[in-house]
Design a protein around this motif. Structure first.
Motif, PDB file in Angstrom:
ATOM      1  N   SER A 269      -5.802  -1.879   5.028  1.00 49.51           N
ATOM      2  CA  SER A 269      -7.147  -1.542   5.486  1.00 49.51           C
ATOM      3  C   SER A 269      -8.167  -1.563   4.351  1.00 49.51           C
ATOM      4  O   SER A 269      -9.357  -1.768   4.582  1.00 49.51           O
ATOM      5  CB  SER A 269      -7.162  -0.178   6.164  1.00 49.51           C
TER       6      SER A 269
ATOM      7  N   GLN B  64      -8.612   4.272  -2.366  1.00 49.58           N
ATOM      8  CA  GLN B  64      -7.529   4.435  -3.349  1.00 49.58           C
ATOM      9  C   GLN B  64      -6.775   3.127  -3.580  1.00 49.58           C
ATOM     10  O   GLN B  64      -6.179   2.929  -4.622  1.00 49.58           O
ATOM     11  CB  GLN B  64      -6.534   5.501  -2.894  1.00 49.58           C
TER      12      GLN B  64
ATOM     13  N   ASN C 141      -6.650  -9.367   8.138  1.00 47.89           N
ATOM     14  CA  ASN C 141      -6.636  -8.125   8.890  1.00 47.89           C
ATOM     15  C   ASN C 141      -7.121  -8.408  10.307  1.00 47.89           C
ATOM     16  O   ASN C 141      -8.014  -9.225  10.512  1.00 47.89           O
ATOM     17  CB  ASN C 141      -7.565  -7.103   8.204  1.00 47.89           C
TER      18      ASN C 141
ATOM     19  N   THR D 217      -2.759   5.635  -7.276  1.00 46.27           N
ATOM     20  CA  THR D 217      -1.567   6.364  -7.701  1.00 46.27           C
ATOM     21  C   THR D 217      -0.378   5.422  -7.867  1.00 46.27           C
ATOM     22  O   THR D 217       0.758   5.862  -7.999  1.00 46.27           O
ATOM     23  CB  THR D 217      -1.225   7.485  -6.701  1.00 46.27           C
TER      24      THR D 217
ATOM     25  N   SER E   4       0.854  -1.187   0.000  1.00 45.63           N
ATOM     26  CA  SER E   4       0.000   0.000   0.000  1.00 45.63           C
ATOM     27  C   SER E   4       0.890   1.238   0.000  1.00 45.63           C
ATOM     28  O   SER E   4       2.090   1.154   0.218  1.00 45.63           O
ATOM     29  CB  SER E   4      -0.907  -0.001   1.231  1.00 45.63           C
TER      30      SER E   4
HETATM   31  C1  LIG Z   1      -4.704  11.074  -3.573  1.00 48.41           C
HETATM   32  C2  LIG Z   1      -4.443   9.793  -2.837  1.00 48.41           C
HETATM   33  C3  LIG Z   1      -3.953   8.722  -3.547  1.00 48.41           C
HETATM   34  C4  LIG Z   1      -3.696   7.511  -2.898  1.00 48.41           C
HETATM   35  N1  LIG Z   1      -3.233   6.458  -3.621  1.00 48.41           N
HETATM   36  C5  LIG Z   1      -3.045   5.271  -3.007  1.00 48.41           C
HETATM   37  C6  LIG Z   1      -2.592   4.139  -3.738  1.00 48.41           C
HETATM   38  O1  LIG Z   1      -2.358   4.216  -4.949  1.00 48.41           O
HETATM   39  N2  LIG Z   1      -2.422   2.980  -3.082  1.00 48.41           N
HETATM   40  C7  LIG Z   1      -2.670   2.853  -1.735  1.00 48.41           C
HETATM   41  O2  LIG Z   1      -2.499   1.747  -1.196  1.00 48.41           O
HETATM   42  N3  LIG Z   1      -3.055   3.905  -1.011  1.00 48.41           N
HETATM   43  C8  LIG Z   1      -3.251   5.113  -1.613  1.00 48.41           C
HETATM   44  N4  LIG Z   1      -3.649   6.174  -0.869  1.00 48.41           N
HETATM   45  C9  LIG Z   1      -3.655   6.049   0.595  1.00 48.41           C
HETATM   46  C10 LIG Z   1      -4.918   5.424   1.124  1.00 48.41           C
HETATM   47  O3  LIG Z   1      -5.883   6.443   1.312  1.00 48.41           O
HETATM   48  C11 LIG Z   1      -4.635   4.771   2.484  1.00 48.41           C
HETATM   49  O4  LIG Z   1      -4.115   5.729   3.363  1.00 48.41           O
HETATM   50  C12 LIG Z   1      -3.674   3.600   2.408  1.00 48.41           C
HETATM   51  O5  LIG Z   1      -4.043   2.711   1.407  1.00 48.41           O
HETATM   52  C13 LIG Z   1      -3.644   2.885   3.741  1.00 48.41           C
HETATM   53  O6  LIG Z   1      -2.622   1.943   3.747  1.00 48.41           O
HETATM   54  P1  LIG Z   1      -2.677   0.688   4.704  1.00 48.41           P
HETATM   55  O7  LIG Z   1      -3.934  -0.050   4.460  1.00 48.41           O
HETATM   56  O8  LIG Z   1      -1.403  -0.038   4.531  1.00 48.41           O
HETATM   57  O9  LIG Z   1      -2.636   1.342   6.156  1.00 48.41           O
HETATM   58  P2  LIG Z   1      -3.770   1.535   7.241  1.00 48.41           P
HETATM   59  O10 LIG Z   1      -4.931   2.219   6.675  1.00 48.41           O
HETATM   60  O11 LIG Z   1      -3.099   2.135   8.421  1.00 48.41           O
HETATM   61  O12 LIG Z   1      -4.246   0.072   7.583  1.00 48.41           O
HETATM   62  C14 LIG Z   1      -3.520  -0.881   8.258  1.00 48.41           C
HETATM   63  C15 LIG Z   1      -4.432  -2.069   8.464  1.00 48.41           C
HETATM   64  O13 LIG Z   1      -3.711  -3.131   9.039  1.00 48.41           O
HETATM   65  C16 LIG Z   1      -4.489  -3.754  10.043  1.00 48.41           C
HETATM   66  N5  LIG Z   1      -3.563  -4.398  10.951  1.00 48.41           N
HETATM   67  C17 LIG Z   1      -2.846  -3.832  11.949  1.00 48.41           C
HETATM   68  N6  LIG Z   1      -2.039  -4.740  12.516  1.00 48.41           N
HETATM   69  C18 LIG Z   1      -2.240  -5.895  11.857  1.00 48.41           C
HETATM   70  C19 LIG Z   1      -1.683  -7.197  11.967  1.00 48.41           C
HETATM   71  N7  LIG Z   1      -0.736  -7.465  12.863  1.00 48.41           N
HETATM   72  N8  LIG Z   1      -2.140  -8.151  11.148  1.00 48.41           N
HETATM   73  C20 LIG Z   1      -3.106  -7.875  10.216  1.00 48.41           C
HETATM   74  N9  LIG Z   1      -3.646  -6.673  10.064  1.00 48.41           N
HETATM   75  C21 LIG Z   1      -3.215  -5.694  10.875  1.00 48.41           C
HETATM   76  C22 LIG Z   1      -5.322  -2.655  10.620  1.00 48.41           C
HETATM   77  O14 LIG Z   1      -6.518  -3.156  11.184  1.00 48.41           O
HETATM   78  C23 LIG Z   1      -5.603  -1.777   9.389  1.00 48.41           C
HETATM   79  O15 LIG Z   1      -6.803  -2.163   8.759  1.00 48.41           O
HETATM   80  C24 LIG Z   1      -3.921   7.387  -1.512  1.00 48.41           C
HETATM   81  C25 LIG Z   1      -4.414   8.471  -0.799  1.00 48.41           C
HETATM   82  C26 LIG Z   1      -4.690   9.658  -1.445  1.00 48.41           C
HETATM   83  C27 LIG Z   1      -5.240  10.782  -0.654  1.00 48.41           C
END
Ligand SMILES: Cc1cc2nc3c(=O)[nH]c(=O)nc-3n(C[C@H](O)[C@H](O)[C@H](O)COP(=O)(O)OP(=O)(O)OC[C@H]3O[C@@H](n4cnc5c(N)ncnc54)[C@H](O)[C@@H]3O)c2cc1C
Ligand SMILES: Cc1cc2nc3c(=O)[nH]c(=O)nc-3n(C[C@H](O)[C@H](O)[C@H](O)COP(=O)(O)OP(=O)(O)OC[C@H]3O[C@@H](n4cnc5c(N)ncnc54)[C@H](O)[C@@H]3O)c2cc1C
Ligand SMILES: Nc1ncnc2c1ncn2[C@@H]1O[C@H](COP(=O)(O)O)[C@@H](O)[C@H]1O
Lengths: 368, 434, 289
Positions: free
Chosen positions: A305, A309, A324, A290, A272
């Motif tokens: 999560s 996006q 998750n 993106t 991500s």
């Molecule tokens: C203009 C714009 C463009 C974007 N483009 C992209 C893109 O291209 N790709 C992208 O990915 N994001 C993009 N984002 C970001 C997106 O909005 C999220 O912020 C991002 O995807 C979140 O990454 P994540 O799921 O890794 O982190 P988080 O949202 O922090 O999620 C982490 C997850 O892990 C879980 N977790 C925690 N510990 C554990 C564990 N030990 N085992 C299992 N699960 C666990 C939690 O419950 C949570 O659901 C963009 C945002 C904007 C504003």
């Protein structure tokens, strides 16, 4: 786009209300797909667009044409033949040595000339660096509308192209029309559209068009082309199986749980966006709006999560598996199979379970 | 070439803004320096704004300041694990032409304030951290050094409005660091909800707002309070406890807030919301006895940096505004009269503070902090439990004769804390309040 | 040498919220920032100026509050800022935006110094089209260099420029003549922190503010909504998938409750049950490894 997101256009705008299409555009017909060919290689997005274009053309009951620009030679002919196999009824070509390497000026001229001569109603390009560079210039020269990075293309009841794309950082989608200008242009990112089946077919027609330009007219010169050194660059977009990790993995070291599973599955791995922003993974591993759009047969997401996006980049997968700890994580809204578990504890046994299962099969195969 | 100003203000919080505005309005050449990305970006507050003090600075502020809701209702909740006993005060009187209290979102209010300041003629530089005070041989403060290249700027007076940590002042030897038992650590989140949802849940219409102040077992025996404020499209929820207590109880602040949010009385208010902001910040709680030296040669200190905060009434920003304004007025007057800003002459600032509600209020509550330190367990665990039990006993109808019920309640009370203890606490509280 | 850098003030899209019922954007509290991609353009322009001399003018089209972004750009050390603001610009799509900006660039060249290079960011985070740069180039007949990773050579006397451009599958080294328009790729440099004198100058600077007329736009029907061939007909939230994920749990007959090994086995089972042909595919893939 400055204000793509205006929810509803104010009345009275030049384009806002559907009027009778101006006379000069009435003879614009047919759907075109720009076939992006460089150094003997056609970008797969062109075939994906051919699939999307076919649907539009059938709906409009018109022909689907491919457009090929390049240096004279066998490559162009081979690509034209290939286009037929992916559904093109005919192919327009402009063959000229000055089109050997992509340069904005001659490409823009070649494509605008074609459009002005043969008048398509829809023109689709891949949203690659080349496609975006070219589309912007061509649309400005023709003074027509261009919708970038579409995720959905449809023909509505009155025959207009309804191009849907994300807006406001992906939190919403909007549908955009170019009602009173032609052609209606759109770009689409690789892997957003499914790859159509390739069917052996003879090439229907090949229409060659000249280019009134010589090398001396082209101001920009290509000094050299340096191919990407990293030959084992990720093939994420086109992989059949992808394993990805998100912030839930907690630390950059834990990411190896993802790469280990990927290696057992012969899969590509991705992540991500926050992991790229934190420098845990290089940018070409990012999946999502993106980053890369993927369409694997199997996608396993651990600790992601499922923000919108991210979701738009993976929705084309046949089977989405999410791991998750939070049972309310949004990823479970679009995953097919979910496991509420700590990825750090589940990934190692999962890797093992797959390894056992696969080696059993390999033994079987060798035995038989 | 190093530029020189009449005054440099460090910080663009309420105190710094009030000081800068006051001086700029009076024609002084003022430079305000803020380390945050924009004014308000680093400021954490509930936040309630008290109109009277803002009015003194900018009489017609209501016309265009970004105000969220004017408050018509105040609730006090005493909570145990699964209940709260409440006192609500709601009055239509507060739907007045010039309302008395508003909720605000600091990042927006401060930006607006800063626009007014710039319109008044002050220079405001953000993303600029003051790293050091520059002193001359005699030890007088004559300017500041910042983290920008060629970053020195000089001034006749430096106003330290740098907030509760007061690193600059401490580093320059002007004062001590605040003690752990004199600062609370507060954490806060913004929960976004459509405005109609907020209005339905809190029984509000239009721009009316309500606040909930909560205490009890939610702070797990630490001295602290929780709050819930309604903004237009969001709810601010937070909780703060003394830093010394956090050290003793060993619980992470966000865990505490999670507990508060999950409380059955609170969860339904937040349901379905989108959390967009999590912030932690310190609040000076030492009261009157913790106020440091307020001025010296070439410098004054205002707001949280001077520990000016009325913890009982949650009037931090109010006191910051007042003290900032008084500091600004003092400096402008000295300048107008051609008087040097020495420690003695700047003493006028202290006199003003003493004569105003700022120091008078702090003096009134000077014993409250000490009392809460020593009886923390009773005030935040024992009594809330007792109240909850008594209430349940009173409300629940189960065939037990009422007399028996009352007896049971008394037994609970006396077994939890001796009667003498309770009376003693009550008397002490009353005294501290007086 | 005179460089114009086009920047846009955008809402920090990470902070955008959508009303769950009405699907409208809830703008309250959403901070605005300089489009992050544009910072690379500003820095590249400043570096060229520092090396070859000349001036950098920052240009934006937007509401009056876009002035904040211009002032910030001045803090980095740019020399001049022009704000193009007019109600006629409201609702512009990329064609109308590039028309307005191109006209303003032309005017800047006439009123101040002739323009040698126009910089834009690769794309914006709100519009996200990467079309405005090419649009400006085409209208002003400037040589167009998109996705540029860096300027590698500049010969002011000979009026030529060399750049490295990100292309599909590699990098193109290009040489062209001035004037030209460059859209900068992200991650190519890091925006500087302006010095205290720069910051003070920026705080005091007079922002040049132009209406459509001031910028030399005669025909306002080519601006804003009226000048935009594209029409946004519908804005909506992505539809949720109808059914939620099927949850795999530790089998009831597992040796110990919460047994992760058993859970993993159950998951593999469930994956292959759901998508039978995968088993053969993965075996083939895994062998290739
Ligand atoms: C203009 C714009 C463009 C974007 N483009 C992209 C893109 O291209 N790709 C992208 O990915 N994001 C993009 N984002 C970001 C997106 O909005 C999220 O912020 C991002 O995807 C979140 O990454 P994540 O799921 O890794 O982190 P988080 O949202 O922090 O999620 C982490 C997850 O892990 C879980 N977790 C925690 N510990 C554990 C564990 N030990 N085992 C299992 N699960 C666990 C939690 O419950 C949570 O659901 C963009 C945002 C904007 C504003
Ligand atoms: C959770 C919470 C809720 C609260 N609720 C209320 C309430 O409802 N009502 C109320 O009246 N009060 C409330 N308060 C208290 C109130 O927020 C503060 O008392 C008030 O903001 C103090 O203002 P200040 O200007 O003194 O300091 P601050 O607002 O802290 O401003 C100091 C500024 O100085 C800047 N700064 C610091 N060091 C430097 C440096 N070296 N160089 C440059 N800049 C620097 C900081 O970035 C900051 O912007 C609350 C506080 C908290 C934490
Ligand atoms: N309103 C605007 N004002 C100035 N520059 C703009 C504006 N809109 C877009 N740009 C520039 O054009 C680039 C591409 O924008 P876009 O086509 O919206 O992705 C941005 O990085 C900016 O440099």
């Amino acid at each position: 786009m400055a204000e793509t997101a205006k929810p509803a256009p104010a009345a009275g705008g030049r384009a806002a209300t559907k009027k009778e299409l101006p006379e000069r555009f009435k003879n614009h017909k047919h759907v075109w797909v720009f076939i992006e060919q460089e150094r003997g290689h056609v970008h797969p997005v062109s075939w994906e667009l051919m699939g999307a274009g076919r649907i539009l053309a059938d709906k409009l009951k018109v022909e689907l044409a491919g457009v090929l620009l390049g240096a004279p030679g066998e490559d162009t002919m081979a690509a034209a033949q290939e286009a037929a196999c992916y559904g093109a009824d005919l192919v327009y070509t402009v063959s000229n040595p000055i089109l050997a390497d992509y340069r904005n000026e001659p490409y823009t001229k070649a494509l605008t000339d074609l459009v002005e001569t043969f008048k398509p109603e829809v023109l689709l390009l891949g949203a690659t660096t080349l496609g975006r560079d070219l589309a912007g210039s061509v649309a400005t020269t023709l003074a027509t509308g261009l919708t970038a990075d579409c995720t959905g293309l449809e023909i509505d009841a009155d025959g207009s192209l309804a191009a849907t794309r994300p807006t406001f950082g992906g939190s919403l989608l909007c549908t955009i029309y170019t009602l009173n200008f032609r052609p209606q242009m759109a770009t689409v990112r690789p892997r957003v559209m499914p790859m159509p089946a390739r069917v052996e077919r003879p090439l229907g027609r090949l229409v060659e068009h000249p280019l009134a330009m010589v090398e001396e007219d082209v101001v920009t010169k290509v000094l050299k082309f340096i191919p990407d050194r990293d030959q084992n660059k990720s093939n994420l977009a086109y992989a059949d199986v992808v394993v990805a990790g998100g912030l839930g993995l907690g630390s950059p070291e834990n990411f190896q749980l993802v790469t280990q599973l990927a290696s057992v599955l012969g899969a590509e791995y991705g992540c991500s966006r926050p992991l790229v922003q934190k420098g845990w993974q290089p940018a070409d591993r990012q999946i999502g709006q993106t980053g890369k759009t993927i369409r694997p047969k199997l996608y396993i997401a651990a600790g992601i999560s499922g923000a919108i996006q991210h979701r738009v980049g993976v929705e084309g997968a046949d089977l989405i598996v999410a791991i998750n700890t939070d049972k309310n994580a949004p990823i479970f809204d679009f995953a097919h199979i979910g496991v509420v578990a700590d990825a750090l504890h589940l990934l190692p046994p999962l890797t093992e379970a797959f390894r056992r299962r696969i080696s059993a099969h390999i033994r079987d195969r060798i035995a038989s | 070439m190093t530029e020189k100003f009449d005054a440099i203000v460090v910080g663009a919080g309420m105190a710094g803004n009030a000081a800068t505005y006051t001086m700029a309005k009076r024609g002084l050449k003022v430079l305000q320096l803020e380390r945050g990305e924009y004014p308000g970006s680093k400021n954490v507050q509930g936040a309630i704004l008290y109109a009277a003090q803002v009015e003194k600075l900018i009489p017609n502020f209501r016309e265009d300041a970004p105000l969220e809701r004017h408050l018509i209702e105040q609730r006090f909740w005493m909570m145990n694990e699964n209940s709260h006993t409440g006192l609500h005060y709601r009055s239509d009187e507060f739907n007045e032409e010039k309302p008395n209290r508003y909720t605000i979102v600091r990042s927006q209010f401060d930006r607006w304030f800063s626009k007014e300041i710039q319109a008044a003629g002050a220079l405001v530089l953000t993303e600029t951290t003051v790293t050091e005070l520059i002193k001359d041989q005699k030890g007088r403060v004559i300017g500041v050094r910042t983290d920008r290249a060629d970053g020195e700027v000089l001034a006749d007076v430096v106003v330290l409005a740098e907030g509760v940590n007061g690193l600059l002042g401490t580093r320059a030897g002007l004062r001590e660091r605040p003690k752990r038992e004199n600062v609370a650590l507060a954490v806060k989140e913004m929960h976004f909800l459509p405005r109609e949802t907020i209005e339905a849940r809190f029984n509000l219409k239009g721009d009316e707002g309500a606040v909930i102040e909560a205490a009890g077992t939610i702070s797990r025996g630490m001295a602290g309070m929780g709050f819930i404020y309604t903004n237009r499209e969001s709810i601010s929820i937070g909780l703060g406890c003394l830093v010394s207590d956090f050290a003793r109880v060993q619980i992470a602040p966000y865990e505490l807030l999670e507990g508060f949010k999950k409380h059955p009385s609170v969860a339904p208010l937040l349901e379905g919301s989108e959390v967009k902001e999590y912030a932690g910040h310190l609040i000076p709680e030492g009261g009157y006895r913790a106020v440091p030296q307020l001025c010296g040669d070439g410098w004054v200190v205002a707001g949280d940096a001077a520990q000016l905060n009325n913890a009982v009434h949650r009037e931090g920003s109010n006191l910051a505004l007042a003290s900032g304004q008084m500091a600004g007025e003092t400096i402008a007057e000295l300048k107008a009269n051609g008087v040097a800003p020495t420690a003695r002459n700047l003493g006028l600032y202290k006199t003003r503070l003493m004569e105003s509600f700022v120091m008078k209020d702090l003096k009134k509550y000077k014993d409250v902090p000490g009392l809460l330190h020593h009886n923390t367990q009773n005030f935040f665990l024992t009594y809330p439990q007792l109240v909850a039990k008594a209430m349940e006993n009173f409300v629940r109808v189960d065939g037990t004769p009422k007399l028996e019920k009352e007896k049971r309640t008394w037994k609970d009370v006396v077994s939890a804390r001796s009667l003498g203890g309770i009376v003693g606490d009550a008397v002490k509280m009353a005294r501290a309040w007086r | 040498m005179h460089i114009v850098v086009c920047i846009k003030q955008v809402p920090d899209s990470a902070q955008i919220r959508v009303h769950p019922v009405t699907n409208t954007i809830m703008r309250q509290g959403v901070p605005t920032i300089i489009n992050p991609y544009d910072l690379f353009a500003i820095e590249e322009a400043l570096r060229l100026r520092d090396k070859h001399g000349g001036l950098v003018t920052i240009l934006t089209m937007g509401p009056p509050m876009a002035e904040e972004s211009l002032r910030k750009a001045l803090t980095f050390g740019a020399d001049r800022a022009v704000l193009l603001t007019d109600r006629f610009f409201a609702g512009s799509d990329t064609l109308a935006t590039s028309f307005a900006l191109a006209t303003a660039v032309k005017k800047i060249g006439e009123v101040f110094e002739p323009v040698d290079i126009v910089f834009t960011g690769k794309q914006t985070i709100d519009g996200d089209t990467a079309q405005v740069g090419p649009g400006i180039a085409k209208r002003l007949r400037l040589e167009q260099l998109t996705y540029v990773a860096g300027v590698t050579g500049l010969d002011l006397a000979g009026r030529t420029i060399e750049v490295e451009r990100r292309a599909e599958g590699g990098v193109q080294a290009l040489k062209t003549s001035l004037p030209c328009l460059i859209t900068m790729l992200e991650g190519t440099n890091e925006i500087r922190r302006g010095s205290m004198p720069d910051a003070l100058r920026a705080a005091r600077a007079e922002i040049v503010t132009w209406s459509a007329k001031d910028a030399g736009i005669e025909d306002v029907t080519r601006c804003g909504l009226r000048g935009s061939p594209t029409v946004v007909k519908r804005v909506f939230a992505p539809t949720p998938r109808s059914e939620k994920a099927k949850f795999v749990e530790v089998p009831k007959d597992a040796a110990k409750p919460g047994d992760k090994g058993a859970l993993a086995e159950a998951l593999v089972e469930s994956i292959f049950a759901h998508h039978p042909s995968l088993e053969a595919d993965i075996t083939t893939l895994a062998r290739g490894y």
